[in-house]
Design an enzyme around this catalytic site. Structure first.
Site, PDB file in Angstrom:
ATOM      1  CG  ASP A  14      -1.582   1.706   1.912  1.00 11.74           C
ATOM      2  OD1 ASP A  14      -1.781   1.691   1.181  1.00 11.74           O
ATOM      3  OD2 ASP A  14      -1.279   2.026   2.710  1.00 11.74           O
ATOM      4  CE  LYS A  15       0.151   7.216  -1.885  1.00  8.68           C
ATOM      5  NZ  LYS A  15       0.767   8.476  -1.434  1.00  8.68           N
ATOM      6  CB  THR A  16      -1.036   6.772   1.790  1.00  7.07           C
ATOM      7  OG1 THR A  16      -1.728   6.706   0.693  1.00  7.07           O
ATOM      8  CG2 THR A  16      -1.255   7.444   3.124  1.00  7.07           C
ATOM      9  CB  THR A  67      -2.147   4.294  -3.647  1.00  2.00           C
ATOM     10  OG1 THR A  67      -2.508   5.414  -2.816  1.00  2.00           O
ATOM     11  CG2 THR A  67      -1.480   4.474  -5.390  1.00  2.00           C
ATOM     12  N   GLY A  68      -5.446   3.927  -3.063  1.00  2.00           N
ATOM     13  CA  GLY A  68      -6.353   5.205  -3.625  1.00  2.00           C
ATOM     14  C   GLY A  68      -6.068   6.537  -3.779  1.00  2.00           C
ATOM     15  CG  ASP A  71      -1.501   2.005   6.900  1.00  2.00           C
ATOM     16  OD1 ASP A  71      -1.923   2.451   5.838  1.00  2.00           O
ATOM     17  OD2 ASP A  71      -1.162   3.203   7.142  1.00  2.00           O
TER      18      ASP A  71
END
Ligand code: ADP
Ligand code: MG
Length: 682
Positions: free
Chosen positions: A377-379, A527-528, A574
């Protein structure tokens, strides 16, 4: 600490549960002792029985004709054979009792194993000899019987000691918890047991002491060593308002800590509980080992019978053939096999816990060794997830502060990193945010609520496009080009403002990606967030690919697609939005201070916010698997030479094993398995 005494891995002793059968449990219920204590009590029991049996064995040896011949003396008196019988019966019933009882328990469970074999062996030897004493023609077998039982007892004692050593790892975690605390009371500082601390108590922690329980620093600055808890090797600086973990070591300054959590709720105890649960979950390798142990028992009985038949056929006396049979059955005991996997599991779960890697699901952890693609996931995972608002862009009548008042109000109800950035900005500017009603989180999209009777949204560009609210704007375009995250404020269906936020890539992420590549593992990002940011991050890190503007359910679909291409996929995330993907992935990994939902959905939890721990986890999974395979190979493979040796194939060369020597070899093989497990390292 009372309630935690017993946590050290039930599962670890699985091998023994089978072998000592229900004995342990019955005691457990009656006396209510902890498991660890039992183990020690059982050890003492074996020791006592060994000493008594060994003493009884001395006269048995002296009275045995074979021994007398060997040492060239003679000692006979009327009725000596009945004395010999009496002494041997005592050894059989008293020394052999744990095995006889174990057999009963195994047969009750319809799972003949180790205990059945030993019991069968000693029973055959004893009753045959007794029959000879009372008139059957042949030779007695008493001294062999007695020494076999002695060796079995001492062997079990030694094994239990090494097993206890290997399973202590979890206990070591518990031992990190201090026992005393300096409670600050109106009358002064008082020393109290940690178990008496309550939430809200204030304690004093001096330099060099352990922090008694999870809490918040009220006074004082210091640095803390959390290495044993999170694997973070550097001391962590702490100031008033920061949280501290019970069990970590206060290094420099005296601090006053307000206790926030006690007992089972503390971080350390939750880790212990997780580790314990993980040890209880069955793993595929364990199932394999148990099945193998069952078959080995059948093989042992068959091989014993064949040995007996073969020697009789070759014209050897019955007592000779019988002795070989007993030796075969004893040496083939699947004891090492029963312990091969549980011991490794125990060492690996606690070792990884100390490195800040918590294993919730062992089966998934076993799969981690085969991972071919890691999806991040990115963030908050590859980036720090600490957003800072860099621009507020009015797109309608509201000014910047007004936009922040609305957005800040809504975001106070979200735990998303974007939300924190916006809330902090509003606080920084001392803006009084509005009151929100009916707030709702839209995972992967934003937040929604009612403010001053108006329907308010703070949402992603994707949400705008979906609802046809998207408007081209030069300033928005510019911040997007800069690779920033942009969210929008919508009030009563009208787009009124944009907020641009910047996040930082974690410095560890690059190394993590490099290491994965070295291992031949691909790294993807999901990522969103908008495609521009995603592309920038992907290029910075050298990722193999990325998917942007994906909604939570799409995240799991992307993972599934990768799986359909034949990859074994690990997902690292996360947030709430990552939960479905964590479940879908072959190995779901929650990172750092992730949301509870993510943690609940994950198989493995990384305590630190460090993507490099994914690699440590994979290495650990590989090392663990290697140890299991080694142990299994040893525990089964040793029979390949042990059985023929015990059966007497080398008799022609003058090599013959006595039952006692067979028992010795069998015990030795178990000790080797235990020692090998303890040497697990990454
Ligand atoms: P990621 O996959 O990068 O962790 P999410 O799926 O959580 O991101 O969010 C995707 C997008 O949804 C964000 O980039 C943002 O545009 C929007 N979003 C999510 N939560 C919030 C929030 N609390 N406030 C504003 N926007 C949000
Ligand atoms: Mg995230």
């Amino acid at each position: 600490m009372k309630e935690n005494d017993g946590v050290h891995g039930e599962h670890v002793h699985e091998g023994e549960h089978e072998e000592h059968g229900g004995m342990e449990h019955e005691k457990h219920e009656h006396e209510g002792h902890s498991h660890a204590k039992h183990h020690e009590m059982m050890m003492e029991d074996f020791k006592k029985r060994f000493i008594v049996s060994a003493i009884l064995t001395v006269p048995i040896l002296i009275l045995s004709p074979l021994i007398q011949n060997f040492f060239g003396f003679e000692l006979t008196f009327p009725g000596d054979r009945y004395v010999l019988f009496g002494l041997s019966a005592a050894v059989y019933f008293y020394g052999g009792w744990p095995f006889l009882k174990g057999m009963r328990d195994e047969l009750k469970k319809k799972l003949p194993g180790m205990m059945t074999l030993i019991a069968l062996a000693i029973t055959v030897a004893f009753f045959y000899s007794a029959a000879v004493t009372f008139g059957l023609p042949g030779k007695t077998f008493y001294w062999e019987l007695a020494t076999l039982i002695d060796i079995m007892l001492i062997g079990h004692y030694i094994e239990m000691r090494s097993v206890l050593g290997a399973s202590r790892a979890l206990e070591e975690l518990i031992k990190l918890m201090p026992t005393e605390a300096h409670l600050v009371t109106p009358e002064g500082v008082k020393d109290v047991p940690v178990s008496e601390l309550k939430k809200g108590d204030v304690v004093l922690v001096k330099p060099g002491e352990k922090i008694p329980s999870d809490g918040l620093i009220l006074e004082g600055e210091t640095s803390v060593n959390e290495a044993m808890l999170t694997g973070e090797s550097k001391p962590v600086y702490k100031k008033p308002g920061d949280t501290v973990i019970g069990g970590s070591i206060n290094l420099e300054g005296a601090i006053k800590v307000r206790i926030e959590k006690t007992g089972k709720d503390t971080y350390l105890m939750q880790v212990v509980e997780l580790v314990r649960q993980a040890q209880e979950t069955r793993s595929r390798t364990q199932d394999l080992a148990n099945r193998a142990a069952f078959y080995l028992t059948l093989i042992a009985i068959t091989a014993g019978a064949v040995t007996l038949g073969a020697w009789l056929y070759l014209g050897k006396p019955f007592v000779f053939a019988l002795e070989r049979m007993v030796t075969v059955m004893v040496i083939t005991c699947p004891h090492a096999l029963g312990l091969a996997v549980p011991l490794v599991v125990s060492v690996s779960t606690s070792l990884s816990a100390k490195k800040g890697i918590l294993i919730r699901n062992r089966e998934a952890f076993e799969r981690a060794k085969d991972v071919q693609v890691v999806v991040f996931d990115k963030t908050g995972t590859l980036t720090e997830g600490k957003f800072e608002v860099t621009e507020v862009i009015p797109l309608d009548e509201l000014d910047e502060n007004e936009i922040l008042r609305y957005a800040g109000a809504l975001e106070a109800h979200s735990s998303h990193p974007i939300a924190q950035g916006i809330v902090e900005k509003a606080e920084e500017l001392n803006l009084d945010v509005y009151e929100v009603k009916e707030s709702k989180v839209l995972p992967g999209k934003g937040v929604q609520g009612v403010i001053n009777g108006r329907e308010v949204f703070v949402v992603s560009p994707g949400f705008l496009k979906e609802n046809e609210l998207w408007r081209e704007d030069e300033r928005v375009k510019e911040v997007l080009e800069q690779g920033k995250t942009v969210v929008f404020l919508v009030i009563d269906g009208r787009l009124v403002g944009a907020l641009a936020l910047a996040d930082k890539i974690r410095p560890e992420s690059r190394e993590a990606v490099e290491k994965l590549h070295e291992m031949g593992i691909k790294a993807y990002m999901l990522t969103g967030d908008n495609a521009k940011v995603a592309k920038w991050v992907a290029e910075e890190l050298g990722l193999d690919g990325f998917f942007a503007e994906v909604l939570p359910h799409q995240k799991s679909e992307r993972v599934k697609e990768l799986q359909e291409q034949g990859y074994t996929v690990a997902m690292v995330g996360d947030g709430i939005n990552d939960a479905p993907a964590l479940i879908q992935a072959d190995v779901g990994i929650a990172i750092g201070a992730g949301t509870d939902v993510a943690i609940e959905s994950a198989d493995i939890i990384l305590v630190k916010n460090d993507p490099r721990d994914v690699i440590t986890g994979i290495h650990l999974a590989k090392a663990t698997y290697r140890k299991m395979v080694q142990n299994l190979a040893w525990a089964t493979g040793y029979n390949a030479f042990a059985i023929p040796l015990a059966a007497g194939v080398l008799y022609g060369y003058g090599i013959l094993l006595s039952p006692a020597l067979g028992a010795l070899l069998m015990s030795l093989s178990t000790v080797i398995v235990a020692i090998n497990a303890r040497f697990l390292k990454v």
